[in-house]
Design a protein around this motif. Structure first.
Motif, PDB file in Angstrom:
ATOM      1  N   LEU A 193      45.918  38.043  31.664  1.00 46.29           N
ATOM      2  CA  LEU A 193      46.426  38.056  33.037  1.00 46.29           C
ATOM      3  C   LEU A 193      46.019  36.740  33.700  1.00 46.29           C
ATOM      4  CD1 LEU A 193      45.442  41.748  33.805  1.00 46.29           C
ATOM      5  CD2 LEU A 193      47.720  40.874  33.255  1.00 46.29           C
ATOM      6  N   PRO A 194      46.795  35.669  33.498  1.00 47.50           N
ATOM      7  CA  PRO A 194      46.400  34.327  33.936  1.00 47.50           C
ATOM      8  C   PRO A 194      46.461  34.104  35.442  1.00 47.50           C
ATOM      9  CG  PRO A 194      48.608  34.277  33.052  1.00 47.50           C
ATOM     10  CD  PRO A 194      48.089  35.674  32.817  1.00 47.50           C
ATOM     11  N   ASP A 195      47.159  34.960  36.180  1.00 49.69           N
ATOM     12  CA  ASP A 195      47.294  34.771  37.623  1.00 49.69           C
ATOM     13  C   ASP A 195      46.067  35.220  38.402  1.00 49.69           C
ATOM     14  OD1 ASP A 195      49.809  33.778  37.110  1.00 49.69           O
ATOM     15  OD2 ASP A 195      50.812  35.685  37.542  1.00 49.69           O
ATOM     16  N   ARG A 196      45.138  35.882  37.740  1.00 51.89           N
ATOM     17  CA  ARG A 196      43.928  36.341  38.419  1.00 51.89           C
ATOM     18  C   ARG A 196      42.882  35.235  38.401  1.00 51.89           C
ATOM     19  NH1 ARG A 196      43.297  42.549  37.051  1.00 51.89           N
ATOM     20  NH2 ARG A 196      45.392  43.172  37.646  1.00 51.89           N
ATOM     21  N   HIS A 197      42.252  35.030  39.531  1.00 53.89           N
ATOM     22  CA  HIS A 197      41.212  33.997  39.630  1.00 53.89           C
ATOM     23  C   HIS A 197      39.935  34.512  38.974  1.00 53.89           C
ATOM     24  CE1 HIS A 197      43.701  31.589  42.227  1.00 53.89           C
ATOM     25  NE2 HIS A 197      43.986  32.691  42.907  1.00 53.89           N
ATOM     26  N   TRP A 208      40.866  37.863  32.415  1.00 55.49           N
ATOM     27  CA  TRP A 208      41.319  39.239  32.559  1.00 55.49           C
ATOM     28  C   TRP A 208      42.258  39.548  31.412  1.00 55.49           C
ATOM     29  CZ3 TRP A 208      39.920  43.134  35.729  1.00 55.49           C
ATOM     30  CH2 TRP A 208      39.176  42.808  36.868  1.00 55.49           C
TER      31      TRP A 208
END
Length: 93
Positions: free
Chosen positions: A38-42, A49
């Motif tokens: 999940l690359p959009d999570r900081h 993630w």
């Protein structure tokens, strides 16, 4: 011995072992099959993630999980096979 996953190396279908090396939450190690990162999570540097299925003792999915893990602690157990299985149809009668 399982392999350490290198940056950018996780792919859908990979089976990985998560222990306390990946996060303190895994005092009881689990095996998961990766759906995707999940690359959009900081995250913090070196953490990621994962969207994954937790696998039971027989290798079947028992729960879908979103997991926050240290990349260096993720251990690759198996890569998804690229071979395509073939079904055979048999006429009966």
């Amino acid at each position: 011995m399982p392999n350490e996953v290198r940056c950018g190396a996780l792919r859908a279908g990979d089976v990985v072992l998560l222990t306390t090396a990946a996060s303190v939450q895994f005092s009881r190690p689990i095996v998961v099959r990766v759906i995707r990162e999940l690359p959009d999570r900081h995250t913090y540097d070196g953490w990621l993630w994962l969207d994954a299925y937790e696998l039971g003792r027989k290798g079947g999915a028992v729960a879908r999980r979103e997991l926050f893990v240290m990349r260096g602690g993720v251990r690759l157990e198996a890569r998804r096979s690229t071979a395509v299985s073939h079904r055979t149809t048999v006429a009966v009668g």
